[in-house]
Design a protein around this motif. Structure first.
Motif, PDB file in Angstrom:
ATOM      1  N   ALA A 179       0.623  -1.248  -0.007  1.00  0.00           N
ATOM      2  CA  ALA A 179       0.154  -0.076  -0.131  1.00  0.00           C
ATOM      3  C   ALA A 179       0.890   1.076  -0.033  1.00  0.00           C
ATOM      4  O   ALA A 179       1.990   1.329   0.783  1.00  0.00           O
ATOM      5  CB  ALA A 179      -0.855  -0.036   1.153  1.00  0.00           C
ATOM      6  N   HIS A 180       0.476   2.109  -0.720  1.00  0.00           N
ATOM      7  CA  HIS A 180       1.188   3.516  -0.965  1.00  0.00           C
ATOM      8  C   HIS A 180      -0.058   4.603  -0.819  1.00  0.00           C
ATOM      9  O   HIS A 180      -1.207   4.544  -1.369  1.00  0.00           O
ATOM     10  CB  HIS A 180       2.211   3.730  -2.116  1.00  0.00           C
ATOM     11  N   GLY A 181       0.519   5.675  -0.545  1.00  0.00           N
ATOM     12  CA  GLY A 181      -0.827   6.754  -0.623  1.00  0.00           C
ATOM     13  C   GLY A 181      -0.972   7.299  -1.990  1.00  0.00           C
ATOM     14  O   GLY A 181      -1.810   7.370  -2.736  1.00  0.00           O
ATOM     15  N   ILE A 182       0.009   7.178  -3.176  1.00  0.00           N
ATOM     16  CA  ILE A 182       0.197   7.427  -4.459  1.00  0.00           C
ATOM     17  C   ILE A 182       0.935   6.253  -5.340  1.00  0.00           C
ATOM     18  O   ILE A 182       1.914   6.417  -4.765  1.00  0.00           O
ATOM     19  CB  ILE A 182       0.519   8.911  -4.576  1.00  0.00           C
ATOM     20  N   LEU A 183       0.180   5.903  -6.292  1.00  0.00           N
ATOM     21  CA  LEU A 183       0.990   5.120  -7.375  1.00  0.00           C
ATOM     22  C   LEU A 183       1.097   5.891  -8.721  1.00  0.00           C
ATOM     23  O   LEU A 183      -0.191   6.064  -9.205  1.00  0.00           O
ATOM     24  CB  LEU A 183       0.346   3.750  -7.491  1.00  0.00           C
ATOM     25  N   ILE A 184       2.095   5.639  -9.118  1.00  0.00           N
ATOM     26  CA  ILE A 184       2.196   6.163 -10.445  1.00  0.00           C
ATOM     27  C   ILE A 184       2.616   5.353 -11.428  1.00  0.00           C
ATOM     28  O   ILE A 184       3.519   4.621 -11.365  1.00  0.00           O
ATOM     29  CB  ILE A 184       3.452   7.403 -10.510  1.00  0.00           C
ATOM     30  N   ILE A 185       1.950   4.823 -12.448  1.00  0.00           N
ATOM     31  CA  ILE A 185       2.103   4.001 -13.445  1.00  0.00           C
ATOM     32  C   ILE A 185       2.983   4.701 -14.634  1.00  0.00           C
ATOM     33  O   ILE A 185       2.456   5.299 -15.434  1.00  0.00           O
ATOM     34  CB  ILE A 185       1.001   3.256 -14.096  1.00  0.00           C
ATOM     35  N   GLY A 186       4.232   4.332 -14.531  1.00  0.00           N
ATOM     36  CA  GLY A 186       5.055   4.815 -15.512  1.00  0.00           C
ATOM     37  C   GLY A 186       6.215   5.699 -15.125  1.00  0.00           C
ATOM     38  O   GLY A 186       5.630   6.643 -14.368  1.00  0.00           O
ATOM     39  N   GLY A 187       7.579   5.530 -15.331  1.00  0.00           N
ATOM     40  CA  GLY A 187       8.326   6.607 -14.910  1.00  0.00           C
ATOM     41  C   GLY A 187       8.982   7.304 -15.902  1.00  0.00           C
ATOM     42  O   GLY A 187      10.422   7.263 -16.200  1.00  0.00           O
ATOM     43  N   ILE A 200      -4.615   7.699  -4.551  1.00  0.00           N
ATOM     44  CA  ILE A 200      -4.485   8.008  -5.938  1.00  0.00           C
ATOM     45  C   ILE A 200      -3.458   7.295  -6.732  1.00  0.00           C
ATOM     46  O   ILE A 200      -2.660   6.761  -6.204  1.00  0.00           O
ATOM     47  CB  ILE A 200      -4.123   9.479  -5.551  1.00  0.00           C
ATOM     48  N   ALA A 201      -4.143   7.288  -8.055  1.00  0.00           N
ATOM     49  CA  ALA A 201      -3.306   6.860  -9.193  1.00  0.00           C
ATOM     50  C   ALA A 201      -3.144   7.791 -10.114  1.00  0.00           C
ATOM     51  O   ALA A 201      -3.918   8.357 -10.458  1.00  0.00           O
ATOM     52  CB  ALA A 201      -3.885   5.404  -9.610  1.00  0.00           C
ATOM     53  N   ILE A 202      -1.902   7.731 -10.782  1.00  0.00           N
ATOM     54  CA  ILE A 202      -1.595   8.547 -11.935  1.00  0.00           C
ATOM     55  C   ILE A 202      -1.141   7.697 -13.042  1.00  0.00           C
ATOM     56  O   ILE A 202      -0.147   6.955 -12.917  1.00  0.00           O
ATOM     57  CB  ILE A 202      -0.445   9.799 -11.630  1.00  0.00           C
ATOM     58  N   GLY A 203      -1.743   7.937 -14.071  1.00  0.00           N
ATOM     59  CA  GLY A 203      -1.209   7.033 -15.491  1.00  0.00           C
ATOM     60  C   GLY A 203      -0.184   7.982 -16.210  1.00  0.00           C
ATOM     61  O   GLY A 203      -0.818   8.879 -16.569  1.00  0.00           O
ATOM     62  N   ALA A 204       0.912   7.525 -16.179  1.00  0.00           N
ATOM     63  CA  ALA A 204       2.161   8.374 -16.930  1.00  0.00           C
ATOM     64  C   ALA A 204       2.791   7.386 -17.892  1.00  0.00           C
ATOM     65  O   ALA A 204       4.199   7.357 -17.932  1.00  0.00           O
ATOM     66  CB  ALA A 204       2.723   8.967 -16.103  1.00  0.00           C
ATOM     67  N   TYR A 205       2.068   6.309 -18.224  1.00  0.00           N
ATOM     68  CA  TYR A 205       3.003   5.196 -19.076  1.00  0.00           C
ATOM     69  C   TYR A 205       3.087   5.429 -20.557  1.00  0.00           C
ATOM     70  O   TYR A 205       3.535   4.515 -21.229  1.00  0.00           O
ATOM     71  CB  TYR A 205       1.985   3.959 -18.825  1.00  0.00           C
ATOM     72  N   GLY A 206       2.830   6.454 -21.007  1.00  0.00           N
ATOM     73  CA  GLY A 206       3.359   6.702 -22.337  1.00  0.00           C
ATOM     74  C   GLY A 206       2.368   6.948 -23.395  1.00  0.00           C
ATOM     75  O   GLY A 206       0.980   7.145 -23.204  1.00  0.00           O
ATOM     76  N   ASP A 216       1.839  11.917 -22.354  1.00  0.00           N
ATOM     77  CA  ASP A 216       1.625  11.344 -23.609  1.00  0.00           C
ATOM     78  C   ASP A 216       0.305  10.297 -23.369  1.00  0.00           C
ATOM     79  O   ASP A 216      -0.544  10.523 -24.160  1.00  0.00           O
ATOM     80  CB  ASP A 216       2.620  10.558 -24.110  1.00  0.00           C
ATOM     81  N   THR A 217       0.042   9.818 -22.076  1.00  0.00           N
ATOM     82  CA  THR A 217      -0.966   9.187 -21.570  1.00  0.00           C
ATOM     83  C   THR A 217      -2.352  10.087 -21.806  1.00  0.00           C
ATOM     84  O   THR A 217      -3.268   9.450 -22.023  1.00  0.00           O
ATOM     85  CB  THR A 217      -0.706   8.533 -20.533  1.00  0.00           C
ATOM     86  N   ALA A 220       6.812  12.600 -17.065  1.00  0.00           N
ATOM     87  CA  ALA A 220       5.382  13.233 -16.354  1.00  0.00           C
ATOM     88  C   ALA A 220       5.521  12.299 -15.095  1.00  0.00           C
ATOM     89  O   ALA A 220       5.460  12.891 -14.100  1.00  0.00           O
ATOM     90  CB  ALA A 220       4.239  12.846 -17.378  1.00  0.00           C
ATOM     91  N   GLY A 221       5.766  10.904 -15.101  1.00  0.00           N
ATOM     92  CA  GLY A 221       5.533  10.190 -13.978  1.00  0.00           C
ATOM     93  C   GLY A 221       6.617  10.486 -12.935  1.00  0.00           C
ATOM     94  O   GLY A 221       6.553  10.584 -11.641  1.00  0.00           O
ATOM     95  N   LEU A 222       7.881  10.930 -13.191  1.00  0.00           N
ATOM     96  CA  LEU A 222       8.951  11.196 -12.445  1.00  0.00           C
ATOM     97  C   LEU A 222       8.810  12.364 -11.723  1.00  0.00           C
ATOM     98  O   LEU A 222       9.100  12.755 -10.770  1.00  0.00           O
ATOM     99  CB  LEU A 222      10.288  11.023 -13.055  1.00  0.00           C
TER     100      LEU A 222
END
Length: 373
Positions: free
Chosen positions: A3-11, A142-148, A273-274, A14-16
């Motif tokens: 578990a995390h407060g925020i997960l970012i998909i894609g590094g 929260i989830a952020i999609g930054a996978y391209g 780009d996502t 934008a994600g970083l």
């Protein structure tokens, strides 16, 4: 289950950037990225200086790490007619190999957790996200999609563009060329596409081009396409004759979609780009990715800090802010690409613009933003 407060998909950028921004405010952030750093990505590797003050605020100074200062813009027609002008803000030339590693290092300094895995599914239920990889399951508020540009996740989330066959292919390689100017970024046309040239922090020149697949498929490989199509432009022919390729093989990405995309999908905030891909000719995709991360991060912070700021308000405000900042640029980019893909229009247009560089600066301004801090 982790578990995390925020997960970012894609590094990517934008994600970083979002990870750095959110972690610097004390939030628990994790990034799930397929490949360990550093690695190359297909990219124009020019970033507008509009994001420079913001990056410095996050503790990232591109000049300190050798980014090339770019202040001139050059464009050529298929027959080699060239015009050049100053860039209103200017930019930096830096490879994604170096840039992503730099951002990753800063994120780790701030306590961001990295998981190098491929996400295969996402779900939202009871105010929490569940993110699945082949070997692990993660949850977050929260989830952020930054996978391209494109992913299997788009199809699973039934995003409209994911079911369409796309006709664009991007090719990137680095070259050594002794006399290529440091301060120059160029956009050069050829039959069925266009490509950008600029230096990176290593002194090597990045050549990244976009081509319609119908033009490309007539030739057996990239080398044949370069020789028979790209080299018809005298400027690009001279470059290819005098430059020494560094990569064993060029990098490619197929099925690139420039369709309109949603900035919030399944309650997930989409960045970079996502959320929307600007045509490479505009030279501003990297800055847009970073700026979109800033918007998402600021609203996410409000969501965590203000009990009255609901998820519904967060999603509404992100959609509005994203559209306000980027929709006009994307619209202008689509129109500009339509012109550049017509060789008669592009020849007439560039030769006309050559008589008035103020018109060229206006075009540049329509695809770039203002300084953000």
């Amino acid at each position: 289950m982790k578990a995390h407060g925020i997960l970012i998909i894609g590094g990517g950028l934008a994600g970083l950037t979002a990870a750095i921004h959110l972690a610097s405010e004390g939030l628990d952030v994790a990034v799930i990225e397929m490949q360990p750093y550093p690695h190359h990505k297909v990219c124009g590797e020019y970033v507008s200086k509009e994001v420079d003050p913001y990056l410095k605020r996050l503790g990232v100074d591109l000049k300190v790490f050798g980014a090339v200062d770019i202040s001139k813009f050059q464009i050529s027609t298929l027959d080699g007619f060239i015009i050049e002008t100053d860039l209103p803000l200017g930019g930096f030339g830096i490879s994604r190999f170096a840039f992503d590693q730099l951002l990753c290092t800063r994120a780790i300094e701030l306590g961001v957790t990295f998981y190098f895995e491929k996400v295969i599914n996402t779900a939202y239920d009871n105010n929490r996200f569940t993110i699945s990889t082949k070997s692990n399951t993660y949850t977050s508020k929260i989830a952020i999609g930054a996978y391209g540009k494109r992913s299997v996740l788009d199809k699973k989330m039934e995003r409209a563009f994911s079911d369409k066959k796309q006709s664009w292919l991007a090719v990137k390689s680095h070259y050594k060329m002794a006399d290529f100017p440091d301060a120059l970024v160029g956009l050069h046309n050829f039959e069925g596409g266009y490509g950008g040239l600029s230096k990176t922090e290593t002194g090597d020149v990045n050549f990244c081009y976009l081509v319609n697949y119908n033009s490309f498929k007539k030739f057996k490989d990239i080398s044949s396409f370069n020789s028979n199509v790209i080299a018809v432009n005298p400027f690009l022919n001279k470059f290819l004759e005098n430059a020494e390729p560094i990569f064993e093989q060029p990098m490619t990405i197929a099925q690139i979609a420039f369709d309109r995309k949603e900035s919030v999908v399944g309650h997930m905030l989409m960045c970079g780009d996502t959320a929307g891909l600007i045509h490479p000719l505009c030279g501003n995709g990297m800055a847009m990715a970073i700026h979109s991360a800033k918007i998402a991060s600021e609203l996410t912070l409000r969501f965590f800090n203000d009990p009255k700021y609901t998820r519904e308000l967060l999603e509404r405000d992100y959609k509005k802010s994203w559209s306000k900042e980027f929709s006009n640029r994307l619209w202008f980019g689509r129109r500009l690409q339509g012109v550049l893909m017509n060789k008669t229009l592009v020849s007439m247009g560039i030769k006309s613009v050559g008589k008035s560089k103020s018109i060229l600066k206006f075009i540049i301004s329509k695809t770039h933003g203002q300084l953000i801090s």
